[in-house]
Design a protein around this motif. Structure first.
Motif, PDB file in Angstrom:
ATOM      1  N   LYS A 166      -9.529  -1.467  -2.055  1.00 13.19           N
ATOM      2  CA  LYS A 166      -9.473  -1.421  -0.588  1.00 13.19           C
ATOM      3  C   LYS A 166     -10.416  -2.422   0.060  1.00 13.19           C
ATOM      4  O   LYS A 166     -10.097  -3.031   1.094  1.00 13.19           O
ATOM      5  N   LEU A 167     -11.605  -2.597  -0.506  1.00 15.84           N
ATOM      6  CA  LEU A 167     -12.569  -3.516   0.091  1.00 15.84           C
ATOM      7  C   LEU A 167     -12.011  -4.934   0.144  1.00 15.84           C
ATOM      8  O   LEU A 167     -12.165  -5.636   1.147  1.00 15.84           O
ATOM      9  N   GLN A 168     -11.329  -5.381  -0.953  1.00 17.69           N
ATOM     10  CA  GLN A 168     -10.728  -6.711  -0.972  1.00 17.69           C
ATOM     11  C   GLN A 168      -9.642  -6.829   0.100  1.00 17.69           C
ATOM     12  O   GLN A 168      -9.580  -7.820   0.824  1.00 17.69           O
ATOM     13  N   PHE A 169      -8.804  -5.796   0.186  1.00 16.18           N
ATOM     14  CA  PHE A 169      -7.723  -5.818   1.179  1.00 16.18           C
ATOM     15  C   PHE A 169      -8.298  -5.847   2.603  1.00 16.18           C
ATOM     16  O   PHE A 169      -7.797  -6.564   3.472  1.00 16.18           O
ATOM     17  N   ASP A 170      -9.349  -5.054   2.822  1.00 16.59           N
ATOM     18  CA  ASP A 170      -9.961  -5.020   4.159  1.00 16.59           C
ATOM     19  C   ASP A 170     -10.539  -6.379   4.534  1.00 16.59           C
ATOM     20  O   ASP A 170     -10.440  -6.810   5.695  1.00 16.59           O
ATOM     21  N   GLN A 171     -11.166  -7.050   3.564  1.00 15.76           N
ATOM     22  CA  GLN A 171     -11.746  -8.366   3.841  1.00 15.76           C
ATOM     23  C   GLN A 171     -10.669  -9.378   4.222  1.00 15.76           C
ATOM     24  O   GLN A 171     -10.909 -10.291   5.010  1.00 15.76           O
ATOM     25  N   LYS A 172      -9.463  -9.198   3.715  1.00 20.50           N
ATOM     26  CA  LYS A 172      -8.345 -10.081   4.050  1.00 20.50           C
ATOM     27  C   LYS A 172      -7.564  -9.568   5.261  1.00 20.50           C
ATOM     28  O   LYS A 172      -6.603 -10.203   5.700  1.00 20.50           O
ATOM     29  N   GLN A 173      -7.952  -8.416   5.755  1.00 15.27           N
ATOM     30  CA  GLN A 173      -7.284  -7.791   6.897  1.00 15.27           C
ATOM     31  C   GLN A 173      -5.839  -7.384   6.565  1.00 15.27           C
ATOM     32  O   GLN A 173      -4.900  -7.581   7.336  1.00 15.27           O
ATOM     33  N   VAL A 174      -5.691  -6.848   5.361  1.00 15.05           N
ATOM     34  CA  VAL A 174      -4.403  -6.300   4.927  1.00 15.05           C
ATOM     35  C   VAL A 174      -4.597  -4.801   4.729  1.00 15.05           C
ATOM     36  O   VAL A 174      -5.492  -4.378   3.985  1.00 15.05           O
ATOM     37  N   ALA A 175      -3.780  -4.001   5.377  1.00 21.73           N
ATOM     38  CA  ALA A 175      -3.913  -2.546   5.306  1.00 21.73           C
ATOM     39  C   ALA A 175      -3.308  -2.034   4.005  1.00 21.73           C
ATOM     40  O   ALA A 175      -2.123  -2.261   3.725  1.00 21.73           O
ATOM     41  N   LEU A 176      -4.128  -1.339   3.172  1.00 19.83           N
ATOM     42  CA  LEU A 176      -3.677  -0.737   1.922  1.00 19.83           C
ATOM     43  C   LEU A 176      -3.728   0.773   2.088  1.00 19.83           C
ATOM     44  O   LEU A 176      -4.794   1.336   2.325  1.00 19.83           O
ATOM     45  N   SER A 177      -2.577   1.436   1.957  1.00 22.05           N
ATOM     46  CA  SER A 177      -2.519   2.870   2.254  1.00 22.05           C
ATOM     47  C   SER A 177      -1.744   3.612   1.185  1.00 22.05           C
ATOM     48  O   SER A 177      -0.754   3.104   0.640  1.00 22.05           O
ATOM     49  N   LEU A 178      -2.209   4.850   0.867  1.00 21.65           N
ATOM     50  CA  LEU A 178      -1.496   5.782   0.002  1.00 21.65           C
ATOM     51  C   LEU A 178      -0.733   6.742   0.902  1.00 21.65           C
ATOM     52  O   LEU A 178      -1.332   7.515   1.644  1.00 21.65           O
ATOM     53  N   MET A 179       0.602   6.689   0.826  1.00 20.41           N
ATOM     54  CA  MET A 179       1.437   7.441   1.757  1.00 20.41           C
ATOM     55  C   MET A 179       1.871   8.799   1.208  1.00 20.41           C
ATOM     56  O   MET A 179       2.373   9.636   1.967  1.00 20.41           O
ATOM     57  N   SER A 180       1.678   9.045  -0.078  1.00 17.89           N
ATOM     58  CA  SER A 180       2.054  10.332  -0.683  1.00 17.89           C
ATOM     59  C   SER A 180       0.794  10.981  -1.221  1.00 17.89           C
ATOM     60  O   SER A 180      -0.099  10.292  -1.762  1.00 17.89           O
ATOM     61  N   HIS A 181       0.725  12.328  -1.121  1.00 15.13           N
ATOM     62  CA  HIS A 181      -0.512  13.015  -1.538  1.00 15.13           C
ATOM     63  C   HIS A 181      -0.234  14.250  -2.398  1.00 15.13           C
ATOM     64  O   HIS A 181      -1.141  15.043  -2.643  1.00 15.13           O
ATOM     65  N   GLU A 182       0.978  14.384  -2.873  1.00 12.14           N
ATOM     66  CA  GLU A 182       1.317  15.549  -3.698  1.00 12.14           C
ATOM     67  C   GLU A 182       0.582  15.484  -5.033  1.00 12.14           C
ATOM     68  O   GLU A 182       0.496  14.417  -5.657  1.00 12.14           O
ATOM     69  N   LYS A 183       0.060  16.606  -5.459  1.00 12.91           N
ATOM     70  CA  LYS A 183      -0.625  16.661  -6.745  1.00 12.91           C
ATOM     71  C   LYS A 183       0.411  16.823  -7.862  1.00 12.91           C
ATOM     72  O   LYS A 183       1.169  17.795  -7.869  1.00 12.91           O
ATOM     73  N   ILE A 184       0.398  15.860  -8.796  1.00 10.60           N
ATOM     74  CA  ILE A 184       1.388  15.854  -9.885  1.00 10.60           C
ATOM     75  C   ILE A 184       0.656  15.609 -11.204  1.00 10.60           C
ATOM     76  O   ILE A 184      -0.116  14.652 -11.333  1.00 10.60           O
ATOM     77  N   MET A 185       0.911  16.467 -12.170  1.00 12.18           N
ATOM     78  CA  MET A 185       0.348  16.280 -13.517  1.00 12.18           C
ATOM     79  C   MET A 185       1.371  15.548 -14.386  1.00 12.18           C
ATOM     80  O   MET A 185       2.539  15.945 -14.476  1.00 12.18           O
ATOM     81  N   ILE A 186       0.925  14.469 -14.986  1.00 15.53           N
ATOM     82  CA  ILE A 186       1.805  13.732 -15.910  1.00 15.53           C
ATOM     83  C   ILE A 186       1.054  13.523 -17.222  1.00 15.53           C
ATOM     84  O   ILE A 186      -0.185  13.649 -17.288  1.00 15.53           O
ATOM     85  N   LYS A 187       1.824  13.173 -18.256  1.00 10.71           N
ATOM     86  CA  LYS A 187       1.243  12.957 -19.579  1.00 10.71           C
ATOM     87  C   LYS A 187       1.749  11.605 -20.104  1.00 10.71           C
ATOM     88  O   LYS A 187       2.917  11.480 -20.496  1.00 10.71           O
TER      89      LYS A 187
END
Length: 453
Positions: free
Chosen positions: A321-342
């Motif tokens: 995120k810090l790199q994206f912010d320095q370039k003024q590009v918005a980096l966002s996580l749009m999904s927040h569901e908790k999922i267990m994978i293996k």
């Protein structure tokens, strides 16, 4: 002993043996045929002598000179003397060859034979007319047809011809053998030079030998060269992958350390965990270094573990995120569901890092990058959308090839390995990736992986 010398010796011995056997067989057959022919001619002459002698004795109009002249015409080898007697035993005609001169000629050709060995025989024939004896004719000839002058001359000529043929054929074989052996030794020297140059890594291009066995060796060496070249190329690609994979966590660490130093980022437990995650990534790369350098191995072994996927995404986004912010590009996580994978956490996280890093490179300030995910019972789908430059349909066909860089990426730093590594990693954990993009409309990378492997 060199191959060339062995070849010449073998060829010479084989030629000598073949010529000797061939000469003996054909000489024997020809000599036998000639003796049969000579015997047949003698019997024919003997029959003619008898017929003429009977006519000469029956008719009284021929002089002795005429009879002798006619009988002399039958003095052909092997006949040496013809004597014609009347019934009372008186000699009418007696003709002969010059035996001494003939013996001198024969002894000149056959000096190895002892004098007197050319014995003679007499064929005595009583001539009758109406059952009454009218005379006798004696025909003297050599006891053996083979002892005749003609036979001796024929055998002598046959031996001389055979020896001359032997010398000519042997000379030709030696010349041909020298040519072939020189060519063979040249091809072998070229093959040896080819092997040495392959070992030294030098470029070598020699014409293939026309000798089948040597050509097979040369083709095998060329195939070996191709395999070595592929291995070297594979080794370079793996080293490039290793360098590429270490660049992202090192960049994240450097950015965060600079942020700590400048007071932009607070040293919170979450930030510390982000840095620890990058250190773990670097440790994984180093631990897999021997596998990456082993060109015989297609991929490093999987390290499967169960983890919560949304937590992994938050840590990845926090690191970038810090790199994206320095370039003024918005980096966002749009999904927040908790999922267990293996699955293999390292390969999955490395794939997501690479896609996000590419989005960072090709997205202009003021744009945005969004990450979505959703899961069903079997598959997890991850979408990474950006509003960057986009990719043309033609370039999308080569997007996941090693060292490929699109037309809008020629001036951007990098080796063109990021998306290639993504595809390789996802295939190893049973996943797929595809892209939906258009020039000027951004890109959407879609990843699908099994929930459990």
């Amino acid at each position: 002993m060199t191959i060339r010398r062995q070849w010449l010796i073998m060829l010479t011995l084989t030629a000598v043996l073949a010529i000797v056997v061939n000469t003996l067989i054909f000489s024997s057959l020809i000599n036998r045929y000639f003796q049969t022919y000579t015997t047949s001619e003698y019997n024919k002459s003997l029959s003619q002598i008898k017929s003429f002698s009977k006519i000469a004795l029956s008719q009284n109009n021929m002089t002795t000179r005429q009879i002798e002249a006619q009988l002399a015409s039958y003095l052909n080898d092997p006949v040496t003397r013809i004597t014609l007697y009347k019934a009372d035993g008186s000699v009418i005609a007696n003709v002969s060859n010059d035996i001494s001169s003939m013996n001198n000629m024969m002894s000149g050709m056959m000096r190895h034979r002892a004098p007197g060995t050319f014995s003679q025989e007499v064929d005595r024939t009583e001539l009758k007319e109406s059952g009454i004896s009218i005379g006798t004719v004696n025909v003297t000839h050599y006891s053996s047809i083979g002892d005749s002058l003609t036979s001796m001359m024929f055998r002598s000529a046959l031996i001389r011809t055979s020896l001359l043929s032997f010398v000519i054929v042997l000379a030709l074989l030696i010349i041909i053998g020298l040519f072939v052996s020189r060519r063979l030794s040249r091809d072998l020297r070229n093959t040896s030079s080819m092997a040495l140059n392959i070992d030294l890594g030098n470029q070598v291009d020699i014409p293939l030998s026309k000798i089948r066995e040597v050509r097979i060796i040369q083709q095998s060496l060329k195939e070996l060269k191709s395999r070595l070249k592929l291995k070297q190329k594979g080794r370079k690609r793996l080293l490039d992958e290793m360098v590429h994979q270490t660049r992202t966590p090192l960049t994240i660490l450097k950015t965060h350390l600079e942020g700590f130093q400048d007071g932009v980022i607070d040293l919170t437990p979450e930030e510390i965990k982000t840095c620890e995650m990058q250190i773990e990534n670097i440790s994984s790369i180093i631990s897999n270094m021997s596998g990456l350098l082993d060109t015989e191995r297609k991929a490093s072994p999987l390290r499967v573990e169960a983890f919560e996927f949304s937590h992994l995404l938050r840590r990845i986004i926090a690191g970038l995120k810090l790199q994206f912010d320095q370039k003024q590009v918005a980096l966002s996580l749009m999904s927040h569901e908790k999922i267990m994978i293996k699955t293999d956490l390292y390969k999955l996280s490395q794939s997501i890092y690479n896609i996000l890093t590419n989005a960072y490179k090709f997205t202009q300030p003021g744009s945005k990058v969004e990450v979505f995910f959703q899961a069903d019972e079997k598959m997890l789908t991850i979408e990474i959308r950006d509003t960057g430059a986009g990719i043309s349909p033609k370039e999308q066909q080569h997007l996941f090839e090693a060292y490929y860089k699109g037309s809008n990426a020629q001036t951007v730093p990098g080796e063109g390995l990021g998306l290639y590594v993504v595809k390789q990693n996802l295939e190893q954990i049973g996943g797929t990736i595809r892209v939906a993009s258009a020039p000027g409309k951004g890109s959407n990378f879609i990843i699908r992986i099994p929930m459990t492997i």
